[in-house]
Motif scaffolding. Structure first.
Motif, short mmCIF file in Angstrom:
data_model
loop_
_atom_site.label_atom_id
_atom_site.label_comp_id
_atom_site.label_asym_id
_atom_site.label_seq_id
_atom_site.Cartn_x
_atom_site.Cartn_y
_atom_site.Cartn_z
N LYS A 12 0.85 -1.19 0.00
CA LYS A 12 0.00 0.00 0.00
C LYS A 12 0.88 1.24 0.00
CE LYS A 12 -4.31 -1.13 2.32
NZ LYS A 12 -5.02 -1.04 3.60
N ILE A 13 0.49 2.24 -0.78
CA ILE A 13 1.16 3.53 -0.69
C ILE A 13 0.15 4.49 -0.11
CG2 ILE A 13 2.33 5.36 -1.94
CD1 ILE A 13 3.01 3.37 -4.10
N GLY A 14 0.40 4.97 1.08
CA GLY A 14 -0.62 5.75 1.75
C GLY A 14 -1.86 4.87 1.88
N ALA A 17 -4.05 0.88 -2.32
CA ALA A 17 -3.46 -0.45 -2.49
C ALA A 17 -2.92 -0.52 -3.90
CB ALA A 17 -4.50 -1.52 -2.26
N VAL A 18 -1.62 -0.68 -4.06
CA VAL A 18 -1.02 -0.67 -5.39
C VAL A 18 -0.71 -2.09 -5.86
CG1 VAL A 18 0.93 0.10 -6.76
CG2 VAL A 18 -0.07 1.63 -5.07
N LEU A 19 -0.06 -2.86 -4.99
CA LEU A 19 0.17 -4.26 -5.34
C LEU A 19 -0.87 -5.11 -4.64
CD1 LEU A 19 4.06 -4.62 -5.17
CD2 LEU A 19 2.59 -3.84 -7.05
N ARG A 37 2.18 -2.71 -18.20
CA ARG A 37 1.81 -1.37 -18.70
C ARG A 37 2.21 -0.30 -17.69
NH1 ARG A 37 -3.21 -2.76 -21.86
NH2 ARG A 37 -3.63 -4.87 -21.19
N ASN A 38 2.05 0.95 -18.07
CA ASN A 38 2.26 2.06 -17.14
C ASN A 38 1.31 1.92 -15.96
OD1 ASN A 38 2.84 4.15 -19.89
ND2 ASN A 38 4.30 3.75 -18.26
N GLY A 39 1.86 2.09 -14.79
CA GLY A 39 1.02 2.06 -13.61
C GLY A 39 0.67 0.67 -13.14
N ALA A 40 1.27 -0.34 -13.77
CA ALA A 40 0.92 -1.71 -13.39
C ALA A 40 1.46 -2.05 -12.01
CB ALA A 40 1.48 -2.68 -14.43
N GLY A 41 2.57 -1.43 -11.62
CA GLY A 41 3.14 -1.71 -10.31
C GLY A 41 4.56 -2.25 -10.37
N THR A 43 7.49 -0.55 -10.75
CA THR A 43 8.37 0.23 -9.89
C THR A 43 8.08 -0.08 -8.43
OG1 THR A 43 8.47 1.98 -11.53
CG2 THR A 43 9.05 2.57 -9.28
N THR A 44 6.82 -0.19 -8.12
CA THR A 44 6.44 -0.48 -6.74
C THR A 44 7.00 -1.83 -6.30
OG1 THR A 44 4.43 0.75 -7.19
CG2 THR A 44 4.49 -0.51 -5.16
N THR A 45 7.01 -2.77 -7.20
CA THR A 45 7.58 -4.07 -6.86
C THR A 45 9.06 -3.94 -6.51
OG1 THR A 45 6.03 -5.10 -8.39
CG2 THR A 45 7.94 -6.41 -7.71
N PRO A 84 17.07 3.29 -9.90
CA PRO A 84 15.66 3.67 -9.88
C PRO A 84 15.21 4.31 -11.19
CG PRO A 84 16.94 5.24 -8.63
CD PRO A 84 17.89 4.19 -9.09
N GLU A 85 13.91 4.38 -11.31
CA GLU A 85 13.30 4.93 -12.51
C GLU A 85 13.75 6.38 -12.76
OE1 GLU A 85 9.08 4.94 -12.03
OE2 GLU A 85 8.81 4.51 -14.15
N ASN A 86 13.82 7.16 -11.66
CA ASN A 86 14.20 8.56 -11.83
C ASN A 86 15.71 8.74 -11.76
OD1 ASN A 86 14.88 8.25 -9.19
ND2 ASN A 86 13.42 9.75 -8.39
N GLU A 189 11.39 -3.24 -17.94
CA GLU A 189 11.58 -2.64 -19.26
C GLU A 189 10.27 -2.37 -19.97
OE1 GLU A 189 12.83 -0.92 -21.42
OE2 GLU A 189 14.84 -0.91 -20.55
N GLN A 190 10.20 -1.29 -20.71
CA GLN A 190 9.11 -1.06 -21.65
C GLN A 190 9.55 -1.47 -23.06
OE1 GLN A 190 6.28 -0.11 -20.73
NE2 GLN A 190 6.48 1.17 -18.90
N ASN A 191 10.85 -1.31 -23.27
CA ASN A 191 11.41 -1.58 -24.59
C ASN A 191 11.50 -3.09 -24.79
OD1 ASN A 191 13.06 -1.90 -26.80
ND2 ASN A 191 14.40 -0.18 -26.27
N ALA D 147 1.45 14.68 -8.71
CA ALA D 147 2.50 13.86 -8.12
C ALA D 147 2.08 12.41 -7.95
CB ALA D 147 2.92 14.43 -6.78
N ALA D 148 0.78 12.17 -7.84
CA ALA D 148 0.34 10.80 -7.56
C ALA D 148 0.19 9.95 -8.82
CB ALA D 148 -0.98 10.82 -6.79
N LEU D 149 0.40 10.54 -9.97
CA LEU D 149 0.23 9.77 -11.21
C LEU D 149 1.42 8.85 -11.42
CD1 LEU D 149 -0.95 12.50 -13.74
CD2 LEU D 149 -2.33 11.06 -12.25
N PRO D 150 1.20 7.69 -12.06
CA PRO D 150 2.36 6.88 -12.44
C PRO D 150 3.15 7.60 -13.54
CG PRO D 150 0.35 5.91 -13.29
CD PRO D 150 -0.06 7.05 -12.43
N HIS D 151 4.39 7.17 -13.65
CA HIS D 151 5.31 7.83 -14.54
C HIS D 151 4.73 8.09 -15.94
CE1 HIS D 151 9.26 8.96 -16.02
NE2 HIS D 151 9.05 8.18 -17.06
N GLY D 152 4.10 7.06 -16.48
CA GLY D 152 3.56 7.18 -17.84
C GLY D 152 2.53 8.30 -17.95
N ASP D 153 1.66 8.38 -16.98
CA ASP D 153 0.63 9.43 -17.02
C ASP D 153 1.24 10.81 -16.82
OD1 ASP D 153 -1.39 7.75 -17.59
OD2 ASP D 153 -2.20 7.62 -15.54
#
Ligand SMILES: Nc1ncnc2c1ncn2[C@@H]1O[C@H](COP(=O)(O)OP(=O)(O)OP(=O)(O)O)[C@@H](O)[C@H]1O
Ligand SMILES: Nc1ncnc2c1ncn2[C@@H]1O[C@H](COP(=O)(O)OP(=O)(O)OP(=O)(O)O)[C@@H](O)[C@H]1O
Ligand SMILES: [Mg+2]
Ligand SMILES: [Mg+2]
Lengths: 234, 376, 330, 254, 356
Positions: A12-14, A17-19, A37-41, A43-45, A84-86, A189-191, D147-153
């Motif tokens: 959970k983030i805050g 529930a993400v995963l 996909r984007n936002g699938a989780g 990075t969170t994993t 990390p991603e960033n 990876e996305q690529n 800030a709460a959006l995933p990277h792609g968004d």
């Protein structure tokens, strides 16, 4: 031999529930690819493995040891590196200082540094430059370089090719193959083209759940599956 | 019987000067006790003290004073600790037409043109400090002085008073130095004064008049002015500061109060009781608070009724006894004229602080304190 | 033009500023003995300010924490040391230099210990939740400053507190017409010692780098295997201990202290840290010395201006170099 | 050929001894989409920074529609019609997605100085902002803080901000980096839509060769800050020198 | 989203109640202190709200706010002293205060273009302390440390009868004398109301959004076309002007102006406390913060006195609850607030709406 094993992780983030249910085993050696996909989780994993978020319930075992509740620093000291991603570059430090910090003893093995410089020549040219002024791709290189400046057992890498020129992507792929000789890489990876050539095993995450596990060869061969899981329209 | 209500309005929080406020209030309470022989009643009416905090803020002070006069309906109020806060309070007394006794704030301006007929002041003022100090130097043609004060109204007024006391004595002021408030490094200004004095003939004195911290005398003394034959002179101080005077054995000056310096039954009682109750001798503000209380007590005993105008009439020109002798409210500006103590520092290793030993009492009428304001 | 600045740069660049200032002052003052007295006094004053500012600079420069509560450590250090000295006043009266020195050392040690403990407490309770958030740092440390000042008031009362001082530090060396206060000499030596120690620690170890990196991206430093929390506590404790030591030193200089002491010094301490540039101990020393010299020279030449000298110095330097004289972080 | 909308003349910037962009002269035309490629650190982002004003050139000029804008502040250039999306996501993190967009719309309308009119009363503004959200498929997250959006968004929002500015010159810096394959087409479609407008000029930095091939009318190659090649895609991509410095052996097929 | 705005509603409700209480204060609370407290609350609401424009909306940290407050106060005070009571000196004083404030604000604002935020904060601190010292040194105008007392316009004299009955005695309404004091209070209340409503409009306007954008990401705001420097300088001037006007109002109300009522750093700390307690970045927060802190300043002490008496038999507690240590407790409460309610009271309550 399983190096890393995730069981039924929920994070959970805050209050989000993400995963919901992430579990897979990463065998020792080679590249394990995590897609989604984007936002699938994804990075969170990775962050949950590093102890930057804490999964509950669920557990993370590394080399047979439960590291779920360990402090990030202690996890890292077990030989796990994180890109990390960033990119996590320390902008106010120079390129060299960034690398020095990534070593345990504060001393860089010259041979390794040489190999890194061969791989990413820009890092040699700009070694005394403050890292914030690097170009986007150069930062990405620095971030990867930090992960491999010392021998590690497991390297978590989040989308390393984003923003890299094709020639550098090639170099990077080469580097990963070399690293994978004596370390394990967990690659997000996305690529897909890039991931396909490297990965031996893979998993796909969607909406916080693992929806597919298997070998890369099988997955790469199954266009329908790819289409369903990744939306590979192109 | 209805109690007689008196408000004590001092800064009790928000500044380290709060300790002085507490001394003043203790002194006031002891003064009432002494004046009523412990009955705490005057003319059969009990005295009720209402204590309020100015927080060292003039706006808060005005509000609580107005509240004391308006809501609590006190007969009169006593306060406050800092001059700035007290200036802000003066017009409230006029607005409510009730008496304000200023204690322990010092500034001359509190009985100046901005003051009004409702204000009486039992505390000393800067002119008294500095004139007494000048007299303690026994000025003559042989005396050359450099003065050091802080650069604001208080400092400049003090030096002006000092110079006016030297007038006609033949003594000469060769340098007047002012430093910003809060200065902690006096090397530069000391050099300036040394340079101004060192080639002069006669008795060479640096007069230091700095109310804040910074320990100017100590630091200038450390630069060894005696190599040029220069001596340091300054007024006395409250007890906690006197240990630092141990560096100046034999120095002479004037002070508002020192418990061994005054010899009268009230002071004897005060010292004895204070030692018994608190284990320490009384200090400036205890004596000041007590003097204010004794003034109030005498006025209440003598006045035919407690209308404000009657009280003012009673108090104008009134003389009364205090721990430091007789004080008199000057009719023109309601400033209490009072004696000062001329001392000489004696160092006794057995005593924690330096002892300002009495040389003589400087009687009130020897000083020429300017009249701040004339009534109507 | 470029050449000139190159030559200057090779000779020490901004480090020459105090020298230039002293040279100009020499011409303006005229009397050499006064000049020497003032210069030495200014240098020593600078060192004392440096002692107080070094802790702030460490915490502010490396950890990017604006600790307005720093003044509280300074005040506490002063009072703790003064209390110990007062307790040992027997030793001070004993006319034995060794005993006196021991008493002084104990007093400083007590202040440092206090600083360490208070720093630990402060970091864990007050600062930890507000890393990276300047505004909340300013606010929460101001709250802490109020509480600390009230605590001092409750413990030591508001009346000025006299600080006994070892006899061997009293008085001055008189050389011709020049007078040098012994205590200032002592302060100078101690300041220099602290400076060298800090430079060594920061340059010989990765601590400085780690802390700066930790401020920028705490998670990443942890992901590299370092306990940022422990690191920060350590640095903060060191900064607080330095503040307390500075306060102890100042108590001896002032000989009469009040709880307002720390607060009164805070502005000059902040100015020094800012003039010097963030995060550099060298810069802080430079700033402190400039401030010390400037106020002494101006106090002699034009006392009216002395008041604003620090402010003017700061504004001028910021206009010339917006990041201060020697910023470690650009 | 049309008159160019944007011209750079000998544009140069030095950082200390390092010349990041070196005497780049180039003209860009309305209705044309130019892809800028080059190895990492070639100076692509820096070139963008010089055009949009985040950096000021050491020498050389930038001219938009005949006006010299070399010395202008970024905000002035934006008002001149130069719009820019950033390589590293650069948003207003605590504001909602809708507020982010509305700011861009409002900047264009010049309402920023209005003090007494209430935002809530400006329905038109909000309505406009919502159309951009729809175009970028962000409507569902309109009320979330950026800030709460995933990277792609976040990348999409970055693009949406640029769209909302409605500039004459669009500059995209790797808009699809880090976007999954099912999201990237949305963005590419948008870019294609702009390209179809004959009055708009588009500059695009991109490393994905499939994207380059799909969109480019023209390719400019930067290398070590210098302009190495400039021409139609097929020609540039097949040139040996470009293969050597940029594409590498696999020809960008990886 | 649907059950959304209860938090905001609650806050607005509280603010409305406060406004009503302030409006009827002279009639509801007839003791002297309450009126003083009410007037002080009005003025601090404006002062704190104008500071919030800087710190909460635009993210500029300035320690010079009391300086501007002081300019307005001294402007009116000096002229009232020199010219005698009347409206002309008040108006001229207000104008002079605003003019000086604007000059200083522009000068400091232009400096801010070059230096980092934290340095800007220090420069403002420096400027404020220089002005404080100047006020104490130019004592022939400012009265120095002691400040100046003067008379307000005749209308506000307590002896002035707004309405009188047949005998010429001042008329009473609900037992409240309709005298100059009442007029003076409503002068304060209404001017503050006008200023506050103006600021409320500002923050809800497009300008307000731009300020927030600048706070969030200055560079990006610039990149989409906002001249950040101009906006920042503008709010700095705007907030300085309002602070200066608040100072003038306070000077007229108090009939005394001195460093401790208008320039001291203690007031700056009060303002900061109020902004934080109430909640930054919302005008409602200013109202709540000002009310709470002013009340604390005037009543916490009494409350603690009562509490100390109540627990007199317990060891230690009475010592801690000693009324003179009220600042200690204020400090503790403040730290806890920053810790647990970083968005302040208004911010925390209103933040609930977002997450539902
Ligand atoms: N700090 C945060 N606060 C709230 N929600 C978050 C936060 N970080 C991530 N999320 C949410 O968690 C979900 C998963 O995010 P995550 O970053 O793991 O995705 P991802 O698979 O890495 O996507 P991408 O490919 O875009 O990087 C997203 O829906 C995102 O909105
Ligand atoms: N502000 C700066 N100060 C110093 N050097 C800089 C600065 N900005 C950019 N550079 C340098 O200029 C070069 C060009 O950088 P730029 O960001 O333009 O590359 P790019 O072509 O966008 O690369 P990428 O594809 O990796 O994003 C790099 O070597 C970078 O280190
Ligand atoms: Mg991700
Ligand atoms: Mg780039």
């Amino acid at each position: 031999m399983t190096l890393l094993s995730l069981t039924a992780m929920q994070t959970k983030i805050g209050q989000y529930a993400v995963l919901h249910d992430v579990g897979f085993d990463v065998p020792e050696g080679g590249v394990f690819v995590l897609l989604g996909r984007n936002g699938a989780g994804k990075t969170t994993t990775l962050r949950s493995i590093m102890g930057l978020w804490s999964p509950s319930p669920g557990s993370v075992h590394f080399d047979g040891q439960d590291i779920t509740r360990m402090h990030t620093a202690d996890i890292a000291r077990m030989g796990i590196a994180y890109v990390p991603e960033n990119m996590g570059i320390f902008g106010t430090l120079t390129v060299d200082e960034n690398l020095v910090l990534a070593t345990a003893r504060g001393r860089i093995d010259p041979a390794r540094l040489k190999r890194i410089h061969a791989l990413f020549p820009a890092l040699e040219r700009f070694r005394d430059k403050q890292a914030w002024s690097l170009s986007g791709g150069q930062k990405q290189m620095l971030s990867v370089a930090r992960a491999i400046i010392e021998p590690r057992r497991l390297i978590l890498i989040d989308e390393p090719t984003k923003g890299l020129a094709p020639a550098i992507v090639d170099a990077m792929a080469e580097a990963f193959r070399e690293i994978a000789q004596d370390a394990t890489i967990l690659l997000v990876e996305q690529n897909f083209n890039f991931a396909r050539t490297l990965g031996r095993d893979m998993a796909v995450i969607d909406d916080g759940r693992v929806v597919h596990r298997g070998s890369m060869a099988d997955f790469a061969a199954d266009a329908a599956l790819q289409d369903r899981l990744l939306g590979l329209a192109m | 019987q209805d109690p007689i209500k008196i408000a004590l309005i001092h800064g009790l929080s928000g500044s380290s000067f709060e300790a002085f406020s507490k001394q003043a209030q203790t002194g006031f309470e002891m003064g009432i006790e002494y004046a009523t022989d412990g009955t705490n009643e005057i003319n059969g009416r009990p005295i009720e003290l209402i204590i309020k905090d100015t927080q060292f803020k003039p706006d808060v002070a005005r509000a609580v004073l107005a509240e004391a006069y308006g809501d609590d309906e006190v007969l009169l109020a006593v306060g406050a600790t800092s001059s700035g806060v007290t200036v802000g309070m003066l017009p409230i007394a006029e607005e409510y037409e009730k008496i304000l006794i200023v204690e322990p704030a010092v500034a001359d301006s509190l009985t100046g043109p901005d003051s009004n007929r409702y204000v009486f002041k039992t505390s000393r003022n800067s002119s008294m400090d500095m004139q007494a100090q000048a007299l303690a130097l026994q000025p003559d043609e042989n005396l050359v002085v450099a003065t050091l004060a802080e650069d604001y109204a208080f400092g400049r007024d003090g030096i002006a008073a000092f110079k006016s006391a030297l007038d006609g004595s033949g003594a000469e002021v060769v340098a007047e130095e002012y430093v910003p408030q809060g200065t902690t490094d006096f090397t530069a200004v000391a050099e300036r004064m040394f340079n101004a004095l060192k080639d002069k003939e006669g008795r060479k004195v640096i007069l230091i008049y700095i109310a804040g911290g910074g320990d100017a005398p100590g630091k200038i003394q450390a630069m060894d002015p005696s190599r040029y034959g220069i001596e340091i002179s300054m007024g006395g101080h409250i007890l906690p500061v006197l240990p630092t005077y141990k560096r100046f054995p034999g120095m002479e000056g004037a002070v508002y109060y020192y418990y061994e310096g005054f010899d009268n039954p009230i002071n004897d009682w005060l010292v004895k009781e204070h030692m018994a109750r608190f284990g320490t001798p009384p200090d400036f503000f205890t004596a000041g608070g007590m003097s204010a209380a004794l003034a109030v007590a005498k006025a209440l005993k003598e006045a035919p009724d407690y209308e404000t105008d009657t009280l003012i009439e009673t108090m104008e020109g009134m003389s009364w006894e205090t721990p430091k002798g007789t004080m008199t409210f000057r009719p023109e500006d309601h400033q209490a004229l009072q004696d000062m103590l001329h001392f000489k520092i004696r160092v006794d290793e057995g005593v924690d602080w330096a002892i300002p030993e009495k040389v003589r009492i400087i009687p009130a009428d020897e000083m020429d304190i300017p009249i701040g304001r004339t009534n109507d | 033009m470029e050449q000139l600045s190159n030559i200057l740069g090779r000779m020490g660049g901004v480090n020459l500023l105090p020298v230039a200032l002293a040279a100009v002052a020499f011409v303006l003052i005229g009397a050499p003995s006064s000049w020497v007295t003032l210069t030495v006094a200014g240098l020593a004053m600078g060192m004392m300010v440096f002692l107080m500012a070094s802790g702030l600079s460490l915490v502010f420069g490396l950890m990017d924490v604006l600790n307005f509560g720093h003044s509280a450590f300074v005040s506490f250090g002063a009072f703790v040391a003064a209390t110990v000295l007062a307790g040992l006043s027997g030793w001070l009266g004993a006319e034995s230099i060794a005993l006196e020195a021991l008493a002084l050392a104990l007093a400083f040690l007590a202040a440092i210990l206090f600083g360490l403990v208070a720093g630990w407490f402060f970091e864990t309770v007050i600062i930890r939740p507000v890393y990276r958030d300047h505004l909340r740092q300013i606010l929460i440390t101001m709250g802490a400053m109020i509480v600390a000042e009230q605590t001092i008031l409750a413990f030591w009362g508001g009346t000025p507190y006299a600080v006994p001082r070892p006899h061997f530090l009293e008085g001055a060396w008189i050389i011709g017409d020049v007078s040098i206060e012994i205590y200032r000499g002592f302060a100078f030596a101690l300041g220099l010692l602290v400076f060298i120690a800090m430079v060594l620690v920061l340059n010989r170890t990765r601590i400085g780098l780690l802390v700066r990196a930790g401020v920028e991206d705490r998670e990443m430093v942890e992901a590299l295997g370092f306990r940022v929390d422990r690191l920060f506590i350590g640095v903060f404790m060191a900064g607080s201990a330095l503040a307390a030591l500075g306060g102890a030193m100042w108590a001896g200089y002032e000989t009469l202290i009040t709880p307002a002491l720390g607060g009164e010094l805070m502005i000059v301490v902040f100015i020094v840290v800012i003039i010097g540039g963030l995060g550099s101990v060298e810069g802080t020393l430079l700033g402190a010395i400039l401030v010390g010299l400037m106020s002494n020279y101006l106090g002699f030449l034009a006392p009216k201006l002395a008041l604003a000298s620090n402010m003017v110095l700061m504004v001028a330097i910021l206009l010339w170099r917006p990041n201060g004289l020697r910023p470690a972080v650009k | 050929m049309t008159t160019p909308s944007l011209v750079t003349q000998d544009l140069t910037i030095r950082f200390g001894g390092h010349v990041a962009v070196n005497a780049v002269s180039c003209a860009f035309h309305p209705g044309e989409l130019t892809v800028i490629v080059g190895p990492n650190g070639a100076g692509k982002t820096t070139f963008f920074n010089l055009v949009s004003g985040q950096l000021t050139a050491t020498s050389g000029r930038v001219v938009k529609d005949g006006t010299d804008i070399t010395g202008m502040a970024p905000s002035a250039r934006a008002r001149q019609g130069i719009g820019r999306a950033f390589q590293l996501t650069n948003l207003f993190p605590q504001l909602t997605v809708l507020e982010n967009i509305r700011l861009a719309v409002q900047a264009r309308s010049g309402d920023g100085w209005r003090m007494l009119r209430q935002v809530t009363a400006q329905r038109g503004l909000t309505a406009q902002a919502e159309t951009y959200l729809e175009a970028t498929r962000l409507t569902a997250v309109a009320r979330q803080p950026a800030a709460a959006l995933p990277h792609g968004d976040q990348r999409k929002l970055e693009v949406a901000l640029l769209m909302a500015m409605e500039p004459d010159i669009y500059m995209f810096d790797e808009p699809t980096a880090g976007m999954s394959l099912d999201h990237a087409p949305d963005v590419l479609e948008l870019i294609a839509g702009i390209k179809a407008d004959p009055t708009k000029t588009v500059l695009l930095v991109e490393h994905k060769m499939d994207v380059v091939r799909a969109l480019a009318d023209r390719i400019v190659v930067l290398h070590n800050g210098e302009l190495l090649a400039d021409g139609p895609p097929a020609e540039v991509m097949s040139s040996q020198i470009v293969r050597d410095v940029y594409l590498g052996t696999s020809g960008g097929a990886a | 989203m649907t059950n959304g705005f209860t938090g905001t509603l609650a806050i607005k409700g509280i603010v409305l109640i406060i406004a009503a209480l302030l409006l009827f204060a002279p009639f509801l609370f007839q003791d002297v202190r309450s009126i003083e407290v009410a007037a002080r609350i009005c003025i601090f609401i404006v002062l704190v709200a104008s500071f919030d424009l800087l710190i909460g909306y635009t993210g500029i940290v300035s320690f010079a706010h009391t300086m501007f407050f002081g300019f307005g106060a001294y402007g009116a005070a000096i002229l009232l002293k020199q010219m005698g009571p009347g409206w002309t000196p008040v108006l001229l004083g207000a104008l002079a205060g605003v003019a000086v404030s604007l000059v200083m604000a522009v000068a400091i604002g232009l400096l801010s273009l070059r230096v980092k935020a934290i340095f800007f904060a220090m420069i403002t601190l420096a400027a404020a302390s220089v002005v404080l010292v100047l006020a104490s040194q130019l004592s022939q105008f400012t009265g120095g440390e002691d400040g100046i007392t003067y008379k307000a316009p005749d209308l506000f004299k307590p002896a002035t009868k707004l309405l009188s009955d047949a005998d010429g005695k001042v008329l009473r309404l609900f037992d409240v004398r309709l005298n100059g004091k009442l007029a003076s209070y409503y002068f304060v209340f209404l001017s503050c109301l006008v200023l506050f409503v103006l600021m409320l409009r500002f923050t809800g306007s497009p300008l307000g959004t731009v300020l927030k954008a600048i706070r969030e990401n200055e560079a990006r705001a610039e990149a989409i076309g906002y001249r950040v420097v101009a906006y920042r300088t503008f709010v700095f001037c705007l907030s300085a002007t309002i602070a200066s006007l608040a100072g003038t109002i306070y000077a007229v109300w108090l009939k005394y102006t001195g460093p401790d009522t208008s320039l001291s750093f203690a007031i700056m700390i009060d303002i900061l406390l109020m902004v934080v307690i109430g909640g930054m970045g919302t005008m409602w927060g200013a109202v709540i913060g000002a009310v709470l802190l002013v009340m604390a300043q005037y009543y916490l002490r009494d409350l603690m006195g009562a509490a100390a008496e109540a627990v007199a038999s317990v060891p230690l507690l009475p010592e801690l609850l000693n009324p003179d240590r009220w600042l200690f407790w204020l400090g503790i409460i403040f730290i806890l607030l920053v810790y647990f309610f970083p968005k302040g009271i208004a911010g925390t309550v209103m933040a609930r709406d977002r997450t539902t």
